[in-house]
Design an enzyme around this catalytic site. Sequence first.
Site, short mmCIF file in Angstrom:
data_model
loop_
_atom_site.label_atom_id
_atom_site.label_comp_id
_atom_site.label_asym_id
_atom_site.label_seq_id
_atom_site.Cartn_x
_atom_site.Cartn_y
_atom_site.Cartn_z
N CYS A 1 -76.96 9.92 -33.45
CA CYS A 1 -75.58 9.64 -33.05
C CYS A 1 -75.53 9.91 -31.55
O CYS A 1 -76.02 10.96 -31.10
CB CYS A 1 -74.61 10.56 -33.79
SG CYS A 1 -72.93 10.52 -33.12
N HIS B 1 -73.29 10.81 -29.67
CA HIS B 1 -72.53 12.00 -29.26
C HIS B 1 -73.42 13.26 -29.27
O HIS B 1 -73.14 14.21 -28.56
CB HIS B 1 -71.36 12.27 -30.22
CG HIS B 1 -70.15 11.42 -29.98
ND1 HIS B 1 -70.13 10.07 -30.26
CD2 HIS B 1 -68.90 11.71 -29.51
CE1 HIS B 1 -68.92 9.59 -29.98
NE2 HIS B 1 -68.16 10.57 -29.52
N CYS C 1 -73.90 3.12 -30.11
CA CYS C 1 -73.24 3.81 -31.22
C CYS C 1 -74.10 3.52 -32.45
O CYS C 1 -74.23 2.36 -32.86
CB CYS C 1 -71.84 3.24 -31.40
SG CYS C 1 -70.96 3.88 -32.84
N ASP D 1 -69.24 2.23 -27.22
CA ASP D 1 -69.29 3.31 -28.22
C ASP D 1 -67.89 3.52 -28.78
O ASP D 1 -66.90 3.11 -28.17
CB ASP D 1 -69.81 4.62 -27.60
CG ASP D 1 -69.94 5.73 -28.66
OD1 ASP D 1 -70.41 5.44 -29.78
OD2 ASP D 1 -69.55 6.88 -28.39
N SER D 2 -67.84 4.19 -29.92
CA SER D 2 -66.55 4.51 -30.51
C SER D 2 -65.77 5.48 -29.60
O SER D 2 -64.55 5.57 -29.72
CB SER D 2 -66.75 5.17 -31.87
OG SER D 2 -67.49 6.36 -31.71
N GLU E 1 -64.85 14.75 -29.54
CA GLU E 1 -63.77 13.91 -28.98
C GLU E 1 -62.53 14.74 -28.66
O GLU E 1 -61.82 14.47 -27.71
CB GLU E 1 -63.40 12.79 -29.97
CG GLU E 1 -64.45 11.70 -30.11
CD GLU E 1 -64.53 10.76 -28.91
OE1 GLU E 1 -63.47 10.38 -28.37
OE2 GLU E 1 -65.66 10.42 -28.49
#
Length: 270
Positions: free
Chosen positions: A194, A196, A70, A7-8, A162
């Site tokens: 997403c 997240h 992601c 993932d990012s 983040e």
Amino acid sequence: MAVGIFDSGLGGLTVLDAVTRRLPEVPFVYFGDNAHAPYGVRTADDIFNLTCAATERLWDEGCDLVILACNTASAAALKRMQETWVPPEKRVLGVFVPLIEALTERQWGDNSPPREVAVKHVALFATPATVASRAFQRELAFRAIGVDVEAQPCGGVVDAIEQGDEILAEALVRSHVEALKRRMPNPEAAILGCTHYPLMETVFQEALGAGVKVYSQANLVAESLADYLTRRPQFLGPGTQSKFLTTGDPTYVSNKATQFLRRKITFEAA
Ligand code: DGL
């Protein structure tokens, strides 16, 4: 026999958690590209190059199969990677299709023509790059007819998560849900597109109302990975060790990950 999860940043941990529970005997190597997150505001070329670099690092760890946990990378880079870059002895898979199969009540690999499905009004919450790619709508159109999708690009949410700014993340989620509801007042289902966003799932559900079914990916991806590995065990790579790699600051990322997963997670520099 390791599998790579990319993932990012921190969002893919929601998928990692589910795949670890579903496949406890498989070692997973997690790669968070925290130094370059968020991906959702980057160009498709940029996302392609970063995702390829991360995937190569996971191959070096003995993961012949890499899951792009992601949506942004799955939407903006995966097709190009599969068509032009992934060698035949490796596999890179995304997280979109299991979700769409669940929404359209399909079994894995059911490629029959699109048909009417129960859900008609779907709200999609995703990063600006995922929304711009229209990949979700494209995959959905292969499987279902007559589904109205209203997509909301949720700028800022990944960044706030983040940065560990939960108050901002929560406020942004509420305002994105409001913005969507102005255009689609009564969605029947909402897709958290997403990885997240499951970290904010209760906020989404609360803002949407109890009557809206919220789909998130982690468990769906875990089931689909288990099924894939039963059919293609040769893609369990030679790696033997679970580990967590980050391009960001390992101490900061470890603390955040430990807080999100409520168990001790130790990242090392990628
Ligand atoms: N977790 C990523 C996704 O699923 C976030 C992308 C980003 O870094 O913006 O899209």
